[in-house]
Design an enzyme around this catalytic site. Structure first.
Site, PDB file in Angstrom:
ATOM      1  N   ILE B  14       0.108  -6.776  10.299  1.00 55.36           N
ATOM      2  CA  ILE B  14       0.955  -7.799   9.773  1.00 55.36           C
ATOM      3  C   ILE B  14       2.295  -7.498  10.175  1.00 55.36           C
ATOM      4  CG2 ILE B  14       1.953  -8.484   7.263  1.00 55.36           C
ATOM      5  CD1 ILE B  14      -1.166  -9.200   7.413  1.00 55.36           C
ATOM      6  N   GLU B  38      -5.109  -3.222   2.036  1.00 56.68           N
ATOM      7  CA  GLU B  38      -3.879  -3.156   2.789  1.00 56.68           C
ATOM      8  C   GLU B  38      -3.521  -1.504   2.986  1.00 56.68           C
ATOM      9  OE1 GLU B  38      -2.832  -6.711  -0.553  1.00 56.68           O
ATOM     10  OE2 GLU B  38      -2.008  -4.421  -0.868  1.00 56.68           O
ATOM     11  N   PRO B 114      -2.915   8.347  -0.955  1.00 61.20           N
ATOM     12  CA  PRO B 114      -4.117   7.981  -0.033  1.00 61.20           C
ATOM     13  C   PRO B 114      -4.681   6.645  -0.392  1.00 61.20           C
ATOM     14  CG  PRO B 114      -4.813   9.666  -1.829  1.00 61.20           C
ATOM     15  CD  PRO B 114      -3.071   9.620  -1.731  1.00 61.20           C
ATOM     16  N   GLY B 115      -4.247   6.010  -1.610  1.00 57.84           N
ATOM     17  CA  GLY B 115      -4.818   4.687  -1.819  1.00 57.84           C
ATOM     18  C   GLY B 115      -4.328   3.549  -0.982  1.00 57.84           C
ATOM     19  N   GLU B 140      22.444   8.893  12.531  1.00 60.00           N
ATOM     20  CA  GLU B 140      23.593   8.049  12.471  1.00 60.00           C
ATOM     21  C   GLU B 140      23.328   7.037  11.063  1.00 60.00           C
ATOM     22  OE1 GLU B 140      24.445   5.344  15.696  1.00 60.00           O
ATOM     23  OE2 GLU B 140      22.136   4.489  15.552  1.00 60.00           O
ATOM     24  N   GLU B 142      21.732   8.503   8.388  1.00 61.08           N
ATOM     25  CA  GLU B 142      21.326   9.457   7.251  1.00 61.08           C
ATOM     26  C   GLU B 142      22.450  10.210   6.616  1.00 61.08           C
ATOM     27  OE1 GLU B 142      17.690  12.621   7.766  1.00 61.08           O
ATOM     28  OE2 GLU B 142      19.066  12.633   9.251  1.00 61.08           O
TER      29      GLU B 142
END
Lengths: 183, 183
Positions: B14, B38, B114-115, B140, B142
């Site tokens: 996706i 997903e 983990p889901g 840069e 951060e």
């Protein structure tokens, strides 16, 4: 105290799914520059520490497609829209394990991956379990194996990575701390 | 032992992003039915427990766009391709805090969500800190504020939710357990 806020200039909805949504934000940074942030919207989840009368930890084993393997975890599940977390906790415990409890005591909550997702986990302690049915009552796409293990067994499972997720790792430390503090 | 595996029938990419990728899998379930999963692909991350000579915990405050607020967390960062986690840990500690350490001792690792995601966090303990530069050396995009707090102050910050993420919650319990076990 610096102002660290990153303001959204443009938000793009990349994907709206069954469990997660993906958004891409163009943000203005504290120094005036811009950057992109990839963000997962998640409805939030609950997790439950449930100890049987024999002091065994109630756990579930399930296949985690994202990892392409099964993990053993404390019972957990995502919140339905408008559902209070303690209600979700009671529902998930019963559906995944067949156990009901007298009350759900809130322990803490935490964001699992604040770098890219807003998923929060509300952690509960299930007081006084009763087995209300022998079978699980799972969602139609949910396959979960029930386990009851001692804390020592759970720690062994953590060492060999059958247990390998943040909420369960936190839960095991929580139980150990409770026990040490009771001594 | 049931076979819980969910086999991918069709995988759809996706989104491929800077930090995360999103995939949609049609899977065959253990009972022969199909469902959709997903999945977020993430490169993995490290997090570091770093205590100064004054026994203060080195922490960073940063804006978390997914939450639309700032959190105080232990130093952490995502792994670069091909980089060993202890090298990432040394690099992130130095970049975010200006501290170097003699060695990085592995504590544990866990999957954060983990889901839906394969993000793993490798947690380290930084042995014997040295301040190697006064300033941070940040990416840069951060913006990170450095804090050094006692464990008691950190617990207070957890109560008022300035600290509110899984890895830092785990780290605080870890330090408490170490201290109780040393008594």
């Amino acid at each position: 105290m610096k102002d660290l806020e990153e303001k959204t200039i443009v938000k793009k909805d990349i994907y709206k799914g069954k469990i997660i949504d993906l958004e891409l934000h163009d943000v203005s940074l504290p120094n005036g520059n811009t950057s992109k942030r990839e963000i997962i919207q998640h409805p939030g989840a609950v997790a439950v520490i449930a100890l049987t009368n024999e002091n065994k930890l109630v756990m579930v084993k399930q296949y985690r497609k994202a990892l392409e393997k099964s993990l053993v975890e404390i019972p957990a599940g995502k919140m339905e829209k408008g559902e209070a977390p303690e209600i979700t906790a009671m529902r998930e415990l019963e559906e995944e394990t067949g156990y009901s409890c007298e009350s759900m005591e809130p322990i803490t909550s935490f964001y699992t991956s604040p770098g890219f997702a807003n998923e929060i986990v509300y952690l509960y302690f299930a007081n006084r379990l009763t087995r209300i049915h022998e079978n699980q009552a799972l969602d139609e796409d949910e396959f979960v194996e029930l386990l009851e293990v001692t804390i020592e067994e759970a720690e062994e499972m953590m060492k060999n990575k059958q247990i390998h997720d943040a909420k369960t790792a936190y839960a095991l430390q929580y139980i150990k701390l409770q026990r040490l503090n009771q001594k």
